[in-house]
Design an enzyme around this catalytic site. Structure first.
Site, PDB file in Angstrom:
ATOM      1  N   GLU A  74       0.817  -1.214   0.000  1.00 24.38           N
ATOM      2  CA  GLU A  74       0.000   0.000   0.000  1.00 24.38           C
ATOM      3  C   GLU A  74       0.849   1.262   0.000  1.00 24.38           C
ATOM      4  OE1 GLU A  74      -2.521  -0.438   3.390  1.00 24.38           O
ATOM      5  OE2 GLU A  74      -4.012  -1.623   2.309  1.00 24.38           O
ATOM      6  N   GLU A 314      -4.624  16.551  39.026  1.00 27.54           N
ATOM      7  CA  GLU A 314      -5.428  17.765  39.203  1.00 27.54           C
ATOM      8  C   GLU A 314      -4.645  19.049  38.946  1.00 27.54           C
ATOM      9  OE1 GLU A 314      -8.877  16.514  42.414  1.00 27.54           O
ATOM     10  OE2 GLU A 314      -7.111  17.556  43.134  1.00 27.54           O
TER      11      GLU A 314
END
Length: 575
Positions: A74, A314
């Site tokens: 490909e 956080e």
């Protein structure tokens, strides 16, 4: 008598393996892919088939001295070289060194016309030439569907597939063949998986808007192998696969202790701190100081010259460093020295098991002695409680197996203070609880050591103080209403101080009174002693006078006798 001949036991030969060099893949296959046999890799678009095949070829050439051939149906060789350059693979240079060979076989489906019996003889000749040219030990064909584009005859297709796989076996090369997923089948034609010795399925799935790549071995002839789904990463270093099964409970332990970074907390832990390689949980409500406690542990780790990996879910690295300066802790120098590494990412960045794979990868690369996860509560956003506990169990086993001391912070809510996310407290060796209590119109922090396995530890509550000078654990005052903190504690301290001063003053007054009495008594004794001494002197004078009188009388008698010319008389008789 004829001797019985012992029947020879059949010799068991282990299947030869070809190591891939891909992180984690050789672990779950117990050594690699079947040597000298073809392996099928199938999956949908974008799941990493071509990259896995290419990394197998390149790492074989670089790490194991096995030249490889990569055949693409490909992408052109130029496109392949550009696509993998970001991984540090220089394909043109490897081609010059005869370590690998690249070949692009262009097949246009619209140009195919079936005029006779279809076979792959031309492909075999081309492959054979390329293999012999560099002495290739590894071959990759990407992708197999292009070979049979437009071929409707399934019997011929099955026959040629068998011929291809048999030809590769006869050549003695370890081959990887990629194929696209079909509808309800592993591959487009549904035949390839039956003639392959090993079949690997790659999956790129979306769950709850979270993308995760996974790998699974569908079959592996002649060898034991992991059958679970394993998450894997594709980054600048290629593919990293992490086995998700638990490592078991047979890891070694040590009696070595490591400081918490807070002297009074060390004192609560028998004066020595945590066990090295243990798991510590710090839970508490928002704002109680969990991250500060974690930062102190990171700082003391770096002060020992050891590495610490800080996983923040956080706050960013710079925000954590800035915030810790407010309590007298500067983490920046450790980052600059390479002893402290931050990895800050939202839990929603990717799926739970991808987080697990990233943590494994970071731990393998950085080799820390301490890991901090702050907070683990955020993981429940991307997965169920049972999934979080499963991942945490695997993490704890992984870290303990490497004797990495781990500190987890866990956010709790009022009313759920002694409960944790997914009940992970049972996995922890030490559990530290931070409470926020309200009294006298203010909130204060209380620290409690709930458990610490294998060591004597304090069961007392302490007031958890955070100031410009850092963290301190103050002795808690227990009053009629319970533990006193904040201004109530200060008032109690002032009251106790005033009481102590008053008691001290009373003692001083009594001491002075006693001293005065002692001085009076001593003066009276001195006066009596002087009076007695005076009387003794007078008595002595009287005795002396009496002796002198007696002496004078005796002398006078002697003189009278001499005057009378009398004979000496016996004492007691008259003249």
């Amino acid at each position: 008598m004829a001797q019985r001949t012992k029947k020879a036991e059949p010799k068991v030969t282990q299947l030869a393996k070809c190591p891939t060099g891909i992180k984690g893949l050789d672990d779950i296959t117990n050594g690699g892919l079947p040597q000298g046999r073809p392996t099928l890799i199938c999956g949908s678009a974008g799941c990493g088939k071509t990259l896995l095949a290419m990394e197998f070829i390149v790492r074989g050439a670089l790490e194991f001295g096995e030249p490889g051939l990569f055949v693409s149906f490909e992408e052109s060789t130029e496109e392949l070289a550009k696509n993998v350059a970001s991984l540090g693979f220089d394909l043109p240079e490897l081609e010059k060194q005869k370590k690998i060979a690249l070949d692009h076989i262009y097949i246009e489906r619209s140009e195919i016309e079936e005029t006779g019996e279809y076979d792959l003889q031309g492909l075999f000749i081309r492959l054979g030439y390329q293999i012999d040219a560099i002495g290739a030990k590894r071959v990759a064909l990407d992708t197999i569907e292009a070979l049979f584009a437009g071929l409707p005859n399934e019997l011929i297709l099955r026959s040629e597939l068998r011929r291809l796989f048999r030809w590769l076996k006869d050549k003695g090369v370890t081959a990887i063949i990629t194929g696209e997923r079909g509808e309800g089948t592993l591959t487009r034609h549904g035949i390839e998986e039956y003639v392959s010795d090993a079949v690997i399925v790659l999956d790129h799935r979306i769950t709850g808007q979270m993308a995760t790549r996974r790998i699974r071995f569908v079959k592996y002839r002649g060898s034991l192998h992991g059958t679970d789904e394993y998450p894997f990463l594709i980054d600048e270093q290629g593919i990293s696969i992490m086995p998700i099964t638990s490592l078991g409970l047979d890891y070694a332990v040590t009696s070595e202790r490591v400081s918490t970074g807070i002297p009074r907390l060390d004192g609560m832990l028998a004066g020595q701190g945590y066990y090295r390689g243990s798991s510590i949980l710090v839970s508490g409500t928002a704002g109680t100081g969990k991250s500060s406690l974690a930062a102190y542990f990171a700082d003391t780790t770096c002060r020992r010259g050891e590495r610490c990996l800080y996983l923040a879910f956080e706050e960013s690295r710079d925000q954590i460093i800035r915030n810790m300066r407010s309590i007298g802790l500067d983490l920046a120098p450790w980052v600059e020295k390479g002893l402290l590494k931050f990895h800050a990412a939202r839990s929603t960045l990717y799926g739970l098991e991808m987080h697990l794979a990233v943590i494994h990868k970071l731990a393998n690369e950085f080799q820390p002695s301490t890991v901090i996860m702050d907070p683990i509560t955020n993981l429940s956003i991307v997965a169920s409680e049972s999934e979080v506990k499963s991942v945490m169990m695997r993490l704890v086993d992984f870290f303990k197996n490497r004797q990495i001391t781990t500190l987890f912070t866990n956010l709790t809510h009022p009313g759920e203070l002694e409960s944790t996310t997914s009940g992970i407290s049972s996995l922890m060796d030490s559990w530290l609880l931070l409470l926020s209590v309200e009294s006298n119109g203010e909130r204060n922090r209380i620290f409690h050591l709930l458990k610490s396995r294998g060591m004597a530890h304090s069961n007392q509550m302490r007031e958890f103080l955070i100031s410009d000078n850092g963290i301190d654990l103050a002795d808690a005052y227990v009053g009629p209403g319970g533990v006193l903190t904040g201004s109530a504690r200060v008032q109690q301290e002032s009251l106790e101080k005033a009481t102590a001063l008053e008691a001290k003053a009373e003692l001083e007054r009594r001491r002075r009174s006693l001293e005065r009495k002692r001085q009076v008594m001593e003066s009276q004794v001195a006066a009596l002693q002087a009076e007695i001494a005076g009387e003794e002197d007078e008595l002595q004078v009287l005795l002396s006078r009496e002796e002198e009188k007696a002496k004078a009388a005796s002398q006078e008698r002697a003189e009278l006798a001499a005057l009378r010319k009398a004979d000496a008389q016996s004492p007691g008789k008259g003249a």
